[in-house]
Design an enzyme around this catalytic site. Structure first.
Site, PDB file in Angstrom:
ATOM      1  N   HIS A   1       0.990  -1.246   0.015  1.00  0.00           N
ATOM      2  CA  HIS A   1       0.226  -0.162  -0.120  1.00  0.00           C
ATOM      3  C   HIS A   1       0.768   1.354  -0.031  1.00  0.00           C
ATOM      4  CE1 HIS A   1      -4.132   1.334   0.324  1.00  0.00           C
ATOM      5  NE2 HIS A   1      -3.707   2.621   0.744  1.00  0.00           N
TER       6      HIS A   1
ATOM      7  N   SER B   1      -6.783   4.451   8.290  1.00  0.00           N
ATOM      8  CA  SER B   1      -7.333   4.090   6.830  1.00  0.00           C
ATOM      9  C   SER B   1      -6.724   3.099   6.220  1.00  0.00           C
ATOM     10  CB  SER B   1      -7.266   5.369   6.136  1.00  0.00           C
ATOM     11  OG  SER B   1      -7.674   5.005   4.669  1.00  0.00           O
TER      12      SER B   1
HETATM   13  N1  URA Z   1      -4.195   5.588   1.273  1.00  0.00           N
HETATM   14  C1  URA Z   1      -5.197   5.285   2.166  1.00  0.00           C
HETATM   15  O1  URA Z   1      -5.905   4.253   1.823  1.00  0.00           O
HETATM   16  N2  URA Z   1      -5.523   6.034   3.060  1.00  0.00           N
HETATM   17  C2  URA Z   1      -5.052   7.328   3.399  1.00  0.00           C
HETATM   18  O2  URA Z   1      -5.439   7.852   4.254  1.00  0.00           O
HETATM   19  C3  URA Z   1      -3.976   7.699   2.713  1.00  0.00           C
HETATM   20  C4  URA Z   1      -3.389   6.764   1.741  1.00  0.00           C
END
Ligand code: URA
Length: 434
Positions: A80, A181
């Protein structure tokens, strides 16, 4: 419990309890709390911050808002990014790692703030469906080794709603909100390892190396606290990654790398920064999954790309999810921003480049906006590159219907500095953390 009391407590800088956060997140997810109260709490968190325990509790509350997928027989790994401009590595590293046998259940987001989102990019492929149900998602990871989805009503519905709200309420660049998040949806998707690409620079949410390092350390602590192998790279976002920023054009850049073909008049070798970072991140995923040294994993990643295996898999995954790569639509017109003097490109305000894309509809201004897959921006000269008066610095690729061309031109014409003397080229990979 009263929502206003929780908002006021955070407004005063007090720490919220696990119960406060569970109540707020649950009530917002099930529709009992309105957007305006959630927006107020998000802004209070943005301004006052959270301690690590609150960040952990917020992550848990968001995780508890939905189900968790499990892959008991597999060792799935995901990657991610904390968000960038032209940051398209997911489209490459996922098929590269999966072609090497790593199961990749990839749950991504949409554009956030000035940054692009993998889901919006994938949806520029006509027919591509990111709204799969959980059994289909699981089955595709188990059979093909790779599936791309977004947050659903079942997995991390809290992040789905809060993410969209943060995007339009100026509450994106917050360490605890970013951590909760990212980690809630990553833990929910059933992975056993996570590679993080923490961006730093003018196009990232974290502008300094110190801030990026603090974010990376927090993300790693949360991951490891949940039993995930977690590693991070801090990578440069003082300029967009690669050459194109947008949706279809970013997919085009990735297909060019995967197929070793030209795109928009460029050889695929031109996109070496995108390729280099994608290979390195996929090698980290392979090394984690197979428990092999990074160098060995790097050779496997390179072989999967060079042999075309990664492309074949990407094509299969697209077809399985309803997407037809052959039907991708690219912009037909081009407006050029040229250099007004000779010199070296000293810096870019990369955030402005992302905002220029939003002006043309490549991202959202309000939750209800739909994204236009077509418009894009080409970065003709990287930071450190030599430029002569009259040569193109940026090309805006668009159609005759693209809105916002003039504000985009305005932003791009003022987002760079040219120096008379050579400048240092920022390293792509700035730090490794594990
Ligand atoms: N990626 C995400 O999934 N959430 C964020 O807040 C920032 C980047």
């Amino acid at each position: 419990m009263l929502a206003t009391e929780v908002i006021k407590a955070k407004r005063e800088g007090l720490a919220l309890s696990k119960d406060d956060l569970q109540f707020f997140i649950q009530s917002y997810t099930n529709g009992a709390l309105p957007d305006y109260q959630m927006s107020a709490l998000l802004m209070a968190i943005f301004l006052k911050g959270m301690n690590f325990q609150e960040t952990l509790d917020l992550t848990q509350a968001m995780l508890d808002s939905g189900e968790r997928v499990e892959f008991p027989q597999l060792f799935p790994i995901d990657k991610h990014s904390t968000g960038g401009v032209g940051d398209k590595t997911s489209l490459l590293l996922a098929p590269i790692a999966a072609a090497c046998g790593v199961p990749v259940p990839m749950m991504s987001g949409r554009g956030l703030g000035h940054t692009g989102g993998t889901l919006d990019k994938l949806e520029s492929i006509p027919g591509f469906n990111v709204h799969l149900d959980l059994p289909t998602f699981k089955n595709q990871v188990e059979t093909l080794g790779l599936c791309f989805i977004g947050q659903t009503q079942n997995i991390c519905p809290a992040d789905k709603k809060i993410y969209a709200l943060r995007d339009v309420t100026g509450t994106v660049e917050s360490l605890p909100l970013i951590c909760a998040s990212i980690m809630s949806k990553k833990i929910a998707e059933g992975i056993k390892g996570l590679v993080l690409d923490v961006k730093v620079g003018s196009g990232a949410f974290m502008k300094s190396l110190e801030e990026a390092q603090a974010l990376a350390e927090s993300l790693i602590s949360i991951g490891e606290g949940h039993g995930l192998k977690t590693q991070a790279l801090i990578t440069d976002m003082s300029q967009p990654l690669g050459s194109f920023v947008g949706n279809a054009v970013e997919v085009g850049e990735c297909l060019s790398i995967l197929k070793r073909e030209d795109f928009m008049g460029h050889r695929f070798e031109k996109f070496h920064a995108t390729e280099t970072l994608s290979l390195e991140l996929s090698a980290m995923m392979i090394s984690m999954n197979k428990n092999i040294p990074l160098d060995q994993a790097r050779s496997q990643a390179r072989e999967a790309l060079d042999s075309g295996k990664a492309y074949e898999l990407f094509e299969k995954v697209c077809a399985k999810q309803g997407g037809d790569i052959q039907k991708l639509n690219f912009p037909t017109q081009c407006t050029v921003i040229s250099a007004e003097k000779d010199g070296f490109l000293a810096s870019m305000n990369c955030e402005k480049i992302g905002v220029a894309g939003i002006e043309m509809g490549a991202g959202r201004k309000k939750v209800t906006d739909t994204v236009d897959p077509i418009p894009g921006i080409e970065i003709c000269v990287p930071v450190g590159g030599q430029i002569h008066r009259g040569e193109p610095l940026f090309k805006i690729h668009h159609t005759s219907d693209t809105p916002g061309l003039s504000p985009a031109q305005g932003l791009l014409s003022t987002c760079f500095q040219i120096s008379d003397s050579p400048v240092e080229i920022p390293p792509l990979i700035q730090k490794r953390l594990s």
